[in-house]
Design a protein around this motif. Structure first.
Motif, short mmCIF file in Angstrom:
data_model
loop_
_atom_site.label_atom_id
_atom_site.label_comp_id
_atom_site.label_asym_id
_atom_site.label_seq_id
_atom_site.Cartn_x
_atom_site.Cartn_y
_atom_site.Cartn_z
N ILE A 1 0.77 -1.09 0.06
CA ILE A 1 0.12 -0.09 -0.02
C ILE A 1 0.86 1.19 0.13
CG2 ILE A 1 -1.63 1.15 1.50
CD1 ILE A 1 -2.75 -1.52 2.25
N ASP B 1 0.51 3.93 -3.07
CA ASP B 1 0.30 5.26 -2.91
C ASP B 1 1.45 6.33 -3.37
OD1 ASP B 1 -1.85 4.16 -2.08
OD2 ASP B 1 -1.53 4.61 0.53
N TYR C 1 -4.64 -3.49 -6.01
CA TYR C 1 -6.08 -3.45 -5.98
C TYR C 1 -7.11 -4.48 -5.78
CZ TYR C 1 -10.53 -3.08 -8.43
OH TYR C 1 -12.15 -3.26 -8.59
N THR D 1 -6.89 -5.17 -2.18
CA THR D 1 -7.38 -4.20 -1.32
C THR D 1 -8.94 -3.67 -1.62
OG1 THR D 1 -6.42 -2.25 -2.42
CG2 THR D 1 -5.03 -3.67 -0.81
N GLY D 2 -8.95 -3.78 -3.03
CA GLY D 2 -10.27 -3.21 -3.16
C GLY D 2 -10.43 -1.79 -3.46
N ASN D 3 -9.13 -1.00 -3.41
CA ASN D 3 -8.93 0.31 -3.26
C ASN D 3 -9.13 1.02 -4.80
OD1 ASN D 3 -8.41 3.24 -3.24
ND2 ASN D 3 -6.88 2.76 -1.89
N LYS D 4 -10.42 1.59 -5.08
CA LYS D 4 -10.66 1.80 -6.46
C LYS D 4 -9.76 3.21 -6.87
CE LYS D 4 -14.53 -0.46 -7.32
NZ LYS D 4 -14.72 -1.52 -8.48
N GLU D 5 -8.99 3.88 -6.12
CA GLU D 5 -8.24 4.65 -6.50
C GLU D 5 -7.19 4.12 -7.49
OE1 GLU D 5 -6.43 7.25 -3.64
OE2 GLU D 5 -8.36 7.67 -2.89
N TYR D 6 -6.69 3.02 -7.33
CA TYR D 6 -5.64 2.28 -7.99
C TYR D 6 -6.24 1.71 -9.26
CZ TYR D 6 -3.49 1.69 -3.25
OH TYR D 6 -2.98 1.86 -2.06
N ASN E 1 3.02 -7.28 -2.40
CA ASN E 1 1.81 -7.71 -2.27
C ASN E 1 1.37 -9.27 -1.82
OD1 ASN E 1 -1.25 -6.82 -2.47
ND2 ASN E 1 -1.28 -8.22 -4.37
#
Length: 372
Positions: free
Chosen positions: A14, A18, A48, A51-56, A366
C-alpha cells in the motif's frame, strides 16, 4: 531499507502503490508505450485486487487512456516492428477490459494478439525478440509476449494456440539452458551470426539476473491460464523448479539475493541487483501461493530474502518509497553494439525507481502481505 523505515510487517504494498499515485500521476512523460510501465501497472492492479481500493483502478485506467483511443489504436505502438516488449502492456489492458468491458480495450488487445500470430519465428518456432534481432530468443521476450498470449486465449475462451504458448516456454528453455549450471543464458541466436554469441551454442556470454527473473515470473504467471490437461504444462512446472533450484545455489549466502551477473558474485564490481532479485522472489512467493513450489523447500529462504531485500534495496524519503539499485537497462547488440560481456553489464547505470524495479516490488510486497 534503513531499519527505522519499517519491517516485514509494514504494509509495503500500500505504501508503494500510494507513492506511485502521488509521485507519478502520469506513468510515462515521454508518451511512449513501454513495457516497464505495464509491469508497474500489473503491480498496482494486483494490489487493487487485494485491497479493493478503487483509486488504484482509476489510476490504471487513466494512464492507459493516454495511449488507447476509442478505436483501440495505441499511441506510439507499431506492429511492423514486431517487438515483443510492446506486447507486455497487453496484460493490464486485458485486466482493465475485464473490469470495465469497454470495447476500446478489447480492440487494443486484439491488435497485440494479432502481432503474436504474425510474429517472426526461429526455425524451431520460437518468437524472435524483435524484427531487428532476427533469429534471436531472449528470456525477456517470454515474459513480454507469451504470458499475454495465454491470458488473451484464457479470457476469450480460445484454445487454438495454447500448445504454441507451451512451445514458446519449452523452446526458450531448451535453447538457452546451460546444463553445467542449470541456469539459462540471457539470449540465444539460432543463426549463430550475432557478434555477441558463442559460435557453437549461440548463447550470450553471461547469465543476467533480470533476464532470469523475467523467465521465472513468466513461468509462474502463465500456468494459471493453461488447463491441467494441456501437454507440456507439467514440464513448465518442472522447468520452473529446476531453474529456481539452480538460482538458489548462486544466491548470496548472507542475503538470499542475487548479483547483476548471476554466477560471479565474488567478482569485483559485481553488485546485488534489485530488479532481478525482486522478480525471482516474486516468482517464488506466487509459486508458493499457487502450490507450484514446496513451502518446506522455499518458505524460510523467501522470508529471509524478503527481509534482506527491504534492507538492501528499499528506502523512504519524504514519505515516498524508493526502490534502489536497479540496473537501468540490459540488452544485446543494437546501435550501442552491446556485447553481453561482464564489463558491459557493469557499465549500465544503476538507478532508483525505474519501473523495472518498482513493478516487481509492488508484486512481491503484495504477495508477502497475502502470505503474512
Amino acid at each position: 531499507m534503513y531499519k527505522k523505515y519499517g519491517n516485514t510487517k509494514t504494509h509495503w504494498n500500500i505504501l508503494t502503490a500510494d507513492t506511485i499515485l502521488k509521485r507519478e500521476p502520469l506513468m510515462n512523460l515521454k508518451g511512449k508505450w513501454e513495457y516497464e510501465d505495464g509491469l508497474m501497472l500489473n503491480g498496482i492492479y494486483q494490489i487493487y485486487s487485494n485491497t479493493g481500493n478503487k483509486e488504484y483502478l482509476e489510476y490504471i485506467e487513466r494512464n492507459l487512456d493516454n495511449f488507447i483511443d476509442n478505436q483501440g489504436n495505441i499511441k506510439s505502438y507499431a506492429k511492423e516492428e514486431f517487438n515483443l516488449d510492446h506486447v507486455n502492456n497487453g496484460k493490464i489492458v486485458l485486466d482493465i477490459f475485464n473490469e470495465t468491458k469497454k470495447d476500446k480495450y478489447k480492440l487494443a488487445a486484439d491488435k497485440l494478439y494479432q502481432q503474436l500470430l504474425d510474429q517472426p519465428r526461429t526455425k524451431n518456432g520460437v518468437f524472435w525478440h524483435k524484427k531487428i534481432y532476427p533469429n534471436q530468443i531472449w528470456l525477456d521476450g517470454i515474459y513480454m509476449g507469451s504470458v499475454f498470449y495465454a491470458k488473451y486465449q484464457y479470457l476469450f475462451n480460445i484454445s487454438d494456440h495454447l500448445d504454441d504458448v507451451v512451445h514458446q516456454f519449452l523452446g526458450a528453455y531448451k535453447a538457452t539452458l546451460d546444463k553445467n549450471t542449470g541456469l539459462c543464458y540471457h539470449a540465444c541466436d539460432e543463426s549463430r551470426k550475432a557478434f555477441w554469441c558463442d559460435p557453437n551454442t549461440g548463447h550470450s556470454p553471461h547469465f543476467w539476473t533480470r533476464s532470469l527473473g523475467w523467465f521465472v515470473m513468466a513461468m509462474v504467471d502463465v500456468l494459471e491460464y493453461l488447463p491441467n490437461s494441456l501437454e507440456g504444462k507439467q514440464q513448465i512446472v518442472g522447468n520452473l523448479n529446476s531453474l529456481l533450484e539452480s538460482l538458489k545455489t548462486f544466491a548470496d549466502q548472507n542475503t538470499n539475493l542475487w548479483y547483476q551477473v548471476t554466477d560471479e558474485g565474488d567478482r569485483p564490481m559485481n553488485y546485488l541487483e534489485s530488479s532481478g532479485s525482486l522478480m525471482i522472489l516474486n516468482a517464488i512467493a506466487k509459486g508458493l501461493r499457487k502450490n507450484y513450489l514446496s513451502e518446506e523447500k522455499w518458505g524460510s529462504f523467501l522470508d529471509k530474502a524478503y527481509e534482506q531485500a527491504l534492507l538492501q534495496f528499499i528506502s523512504i524519503d519524504h514519505d515516498y518509497v524508493n526502490v534502489n539499485k536497479i540496473a537501468h537497462v540490459g540488452g544485446l547488440g543494437g546501435p550501442q553494439k552491446r556485447d553481453g560481456s561482464f564489463a558491459y553489464y557493469m557499465s549500465e547505470p544503476i538507478v532508483a525507481n525505474d519501473h523495472k524495479g518498482v513493478g516487481p516490488f509492488l508484486m512481491l510486497s503484495n504477495e508477502m502481505e497475502i502470505r503474512n
